[in-house]
Design an enzyme around this catalytic site. Structure first.
Site, PDB file in Angstrom:
ATOM      1  N   TYR A   1       0.820  -1.217   0.000  1.00 18.33           N
ATOM      2  CA  TYR A   1       0.000   0.000   0.000  1.00 18.33           C
ATOM      3  C   TYR A   1       0.852   1.265   0.000  1.00 18.33           C
ATOM      4  CZ  TYR A   1      -3.975  -3.020   0.134  1.00 18.33           C
ATOM      5  OH  TYR A   1      -4.893  -3.975  -0.215  1.00 18.33           O
TER       6      TYR A   1
ATOM      7  N   GLN B   1     -15.414   2.053  -5.668  1.00 14.71           N
ATOM      8  CA  GLN B   1     -14.669   0.945  -5.065  1.00 14.71           C
ATOM      9  C   GLN B   1     -13.187   1.305  -5.010  1.00 14.71           C
ATOM     10  OE1 GLN B   1     -16.161  -3.076  -6.810  1.00 14.71           O
ATOM     11  NE2 GLN B   1     -16.583  -1.512  -8.338  1.00 14.71           N
TER      12      GLN B   1
ATOM     13  N   HIS C   1     -14.569   0.918  -0.347  1.00 17.45           N
ATOM     14  CA  HIS C   1     -13.454   0.008  -0.043  1.00 17.45           C
ATOM     15  C   HIS C   1     -12.297   0.712   0.666  1.00 17.45           C
ATOM     16  CE1 HIS C   1     -14.688  -3.163  -3.322  1.00 17.45           C
ATOM     17  NE2 HIS C   1     -15.450  -3.188  -2.248  1.00 17.45           N
TER      18      HIS C   1
ATOM     19  N   CYS D   1      -6.741   3.022  12.770  1.00 11.72           N
ATOM     20  CA  CYS D   1      -6.179   2.379  13.960  1.00 11.72           C
ATOM     21  C   CYS D   1      -6.940   1.085  14.238  1.00 11.72           C
ATOM     22  CB  CYS D   1      -6.243   3.307  15.170  1.00 11.72           C
ATOM     23  SG  CYS D   1      -5.628   2.461  16.649  1.00 11.72           S
TER      24      CYS D   1
ATOM     25  N   CYS E   1      -0.855   5.113  16.993  1.00 14.39           N
ATOM     26  CA  CYS E   1      -2.062   5.878  16.669  1.00 14.39           C
ATOM     27  C   CYS E   1      -1.998   7.226  17.387  1.00 14.39           C
ATOM     28  CB  CYS E   1      -3.289   5.089  17.130  1.00 14.39           C
ATOM     29  SG  CYS E   1      -4.813   6.052  17.071  1.00 14.39           S
TER      30      CYS E   1
ATOM     31  N   THR F   1     -15.818  -1.304 -13.923  1.00 11.95           N
ATOM     32  CA  THR F   1     -15.644  -2.355 -12.911  1.00 11.95           C
ATOM     33  C   THR F   1     -15.987  -3.713 -13.509  1.00 11.95           C
ATOM     34  OG1 THR F   1     -16.368  -3.171 -10.735  1.00 11.95           O
ATOM     35  CG2 THR F   1     -17.924  -1.775 -11.920  1.00 11.95           C
TER      36      THR F   1
ATOM     37  N   ASN G   1     -18.002   0.407 -19.834  1.00 13.42           N
ATOM     38  CA  ASN G   1     -16.802  -0.378 -19.524  1.00 13.42           C
ATOM     39  C   ASN G   1     -16.008  -0.631 -20.806  1.00 13.42           C
ATOM     40  OD1 ASN G   1     -15.534  -1.555 -17.194  1.00 13.42           O
ATOM     41  ND2 ASN G   1     -15.874  -3.567 -18.083  1.00 13.42           N
TER      42      ASN G   1
HETATM   43  P1  OAD Z   1     -11.035  -4.862 -11.948  1.00 10.05           P
HETATM   44  O1  OAD Z   1      -9.572  -4.804 -12.225  1.00 10.05           O
HETATM   45  O2  OAD Z   1     -11.605  -6.158 -11.492  1.00 10.05           O
HETATM   46  O3  OAD Z   1     -11.856  -4.432 -13.241  1.00 10.05           O
HETATM   47  C1  OAD Z   1     -11.548  -3.269 -13.959  1.00 10.05           C
HETATM   48  C2  OAD Z   1     -12.538  -3.143 -15.108  1.00 10.05           C
HETATM   49  O4  OAD Z   1     -12.253  -1.917 -15.770  1.00 10.05           O
HETATM   50  C3  OAD Z   1     -12.454  -4.283 -16.148  1.00 10.05           C
HETATM   51  O5  OAD Z   1     -13.761  -4.728 -16.449  1.00 10.05           O
HETATM   52  C4  OAD Z   1     -11.810  -3.576 -17.362  1.00 10.05           C
HETATM   53  O6  OAD Z   1     -12.305  -4.088 -18.604  1.00 10.05           O
HETATM   54  C5  OAD Z   1     -12.267  -2.145 -17.174  1.00 10.05           C
HETATM   55  N1  OAD Z   1     -11.378  -1.139 -17.778  1.00 10.05           N
HETATM   56  C6  OAD Z   1     -10.030  -1.179 -17.906  1.00 10.05           C
HETATM   57  N2  OAD Z   1      -9.578  -0.052 -18.492  1.00 10.05           N
HETATM   58  C7  OAD Z   1     -10.668   0.719 -18.745  1.00 10.05           C
HETATM   59  C8  OAD Z   1     -10.866   2.003 -19.339  1.00 10.05           C
HETATM   60  N3  OAD Z   1      -9.842   2.736 -19.803  1.00 10.05           N
HETATM   61  N4  OAD Z   1     -12.133   2.472 -19.431  1.00 10.05           N
HETATM   62  C9  OAD Z   1     -13.183   1.750 -18.966  1.00 10.05           C
HETATM   63  N5  OAD Z   1     -13.070   0.539 -18.386  1.00 10.05           N
HETATM   64  C10 OAD Z   1     -11.820   0.035 -18.270  1.00 10.05           C
HETATM   65  O7  OAD Z   1     -11.334  -3.686 -10.890  1.00 10.05           O
HETATM   66  P2  OAD Z   1     -12.638  -3.461  -9.982  1.00 10.05           P
HETATM   67  O8  OAD Z   1     -13.856  -3.958 -10.654  1.00 10.05           O
HETATM   68  O9  OAD Z   1     -12.595  -2.061  -9.533  1.00 10.05           O
HETATM   69  O10 OAD Z   1     -11.061  -4.334  -3.850  1.00 10.05           O
HETATM   70  O11 OAD Z   1     -12.291  -4.403  -8.748  1.00 10.05           O
HETATM   71  C11 OAD Z   1     -13.183  -4.458  -7.672  1.00 10.05           C
HETATM   72  C12 OAD Z   1     -12.430  -4.636  -6.383  1.00 10.05           C
HETATM   73  O12 OAD Z   1     -11.573  -5.776  -6.486  1.00 10.05           O
HETATM   74  C13 OAD Z   1     -11.484  -3.508  -6.051  1.00 10.05           C
HETATM   75  O13 OAD Z   1     -12.120  -2.428  -5.396  1.00 10.05           O
HETATM   76  C14 OAD Z   1     -10.493  -4.167  -5.155  1.00 10.05           C
HETATM   77  C15 OAD Z   1     -10.308  -5.469  -5.883  1.00 10.05           C
HETATM   78  O14 OAD Z   1      -9.944  -6.540  -5.118  1.00 10.05           O
HETATM   79  C16 OAD Z   1     -10.292  -4.171  -2.763  1.00 10.05           C
HETATM   80  O15 OAD Z   1      -9.103  -3.920  -2.818  1.00 10.05           O
HETATM   81  C17 OAD Z   1     -11.029  -4.316  -1.474  1.00 10.05           C
END
Ligand code: OAD
Length: 233
Positions: free
Chosen positions: A56, A91, A109, A117, A136, A176, A201
């Site tokens: 991180y 997210q 998220h 903390c 903390c 997403t 997307n």
């Molecule tokens: P993902 O990496 O799973 O998905 C990203 C999405 O964005 C995919 O469907 C890609 O096709 C799309 N994408 C990529 N580039 C793009 C662009 N230029 N324009 C539009 N779309 C694009 O990420 P998330 O769905 O955000 O959680 O993942 C959900 C959660 O899984 C995250 O918040 C994280 C992860 O584990 C935690 O860390 C708690």
């Protein structure tokens, strides 16, 4: 746009991809280089805090090198101009929505630029590296951790999200993959209460079948076009 007053927008890593932040899944995704269970679970933090903090720290440092893109800017413009209810549920743990000027938003998220903390539950803005066992500032326990919702933990502000979804006329999902619940289920909640559902997307996703409409392409193009449409500019 006729009959639309209340909008809920869900954003994921795809909206920040064109700013230079890696998404999670896919060939160059963050989870390709790391196993989720090594860096994003409470067990990982207990087992190897140095690895989790470093992961991180690196992402927090990277965030200072990037800027919001046209998609973040368009949503901020919508937030300023939309007269009805609007909630951007992200997210993402980056701060690009707020840096673009969005106000009506929340981080379900958690946030990279925040430390939590583990002893007293207080969170605090945090912009630098966060070594394990940092005390903390509130309770002095050596227990500050990244303010990230790990797998197995409850996402933030679920009551507020549920309330907004219940009143939504339009639900829009942006960038997403629909791989992680509960966010992946918001489209079905929105459908259930009769809202229109739109997905923006790069490609169609696992959840595309649940949307009334899916538009594919880069967020920096799709989102400004959709915002113009909804504001009838
Ligand atoms: P993902 O990496 O799973 O998905 C990203 C999405 O964005 C995919 O469907 C890609 O096709 C799309 N994408 C990529 N580039 C793009 C662009 N230029 N324009 C539009 N779309 C694009 O990420 P998330 O769905 O955000 O959680 O993942 C959900 C959660 O899984 C995250 O918040 C994280 C992860 O584990 C935690 O860390 C708690």
């Amino acid at each position: 746009m006729p009959d639309i007053r209340n909008i809920v927008i869900l954003t994921g890593a795809g909206i920040s991809a064109e700013s230079g932040l890696a998404t999670f899944r896919g060939p160059d995704g963050l989870w390709e280089g790391h196993r989720v269970e090594d860096v994003c679970t409470p067990e990982a933090l207990a087992r190897n805090p140095a690895l989790v903090h470093r992961f991180y720290d690196e992402r927090r440092a990277k965030l200072t090198e990037v800027t919001p893109n046209a998609a973040h800017a368009a949503l901020a413009e919508l937030d300023r101009a939309w007269p009805g209810e609007l909630l951007i549920v992200t997210q993402n743990v980056d701060d690009l929505h707020e840096r673009a000027g969005a106000n009506r938003m929340l981080h379900m998220h958690g946030e990279l630029m925040s430390a939590l903390c583990a002893a007293c539950g207080t969170s605090k803005p945090w912009h630098d590296a966060l070594p394990p066992e940092t005390p903390c500032p509130f309770c002095n326990a050596p227990a500050l951790r990244p303010d990230i919702v790990f797998f197995g933990e409850m996402p933030y502000e679920m009551d507020r999200i549920d309330a907004a979804l219940r009143d939504a006329d339009l639900f829009v999902s942006i960038g997403t993959s629909g791989a992680v619940y509960p966010a992946a289920g918001f489209v079905q909640t929105a459908r259930h209460i009769g809202a229109r559902t739109l997905e923006l997307n790069l490609d169609s996703s696992a959840g595309s079948i649940y949307f009334d409409e899916t538009r594919t392409g880069p967020a920096s193009v799709l989102v400004p076009d959709w915002v113009k449409e909804v504001l009838q500019l």
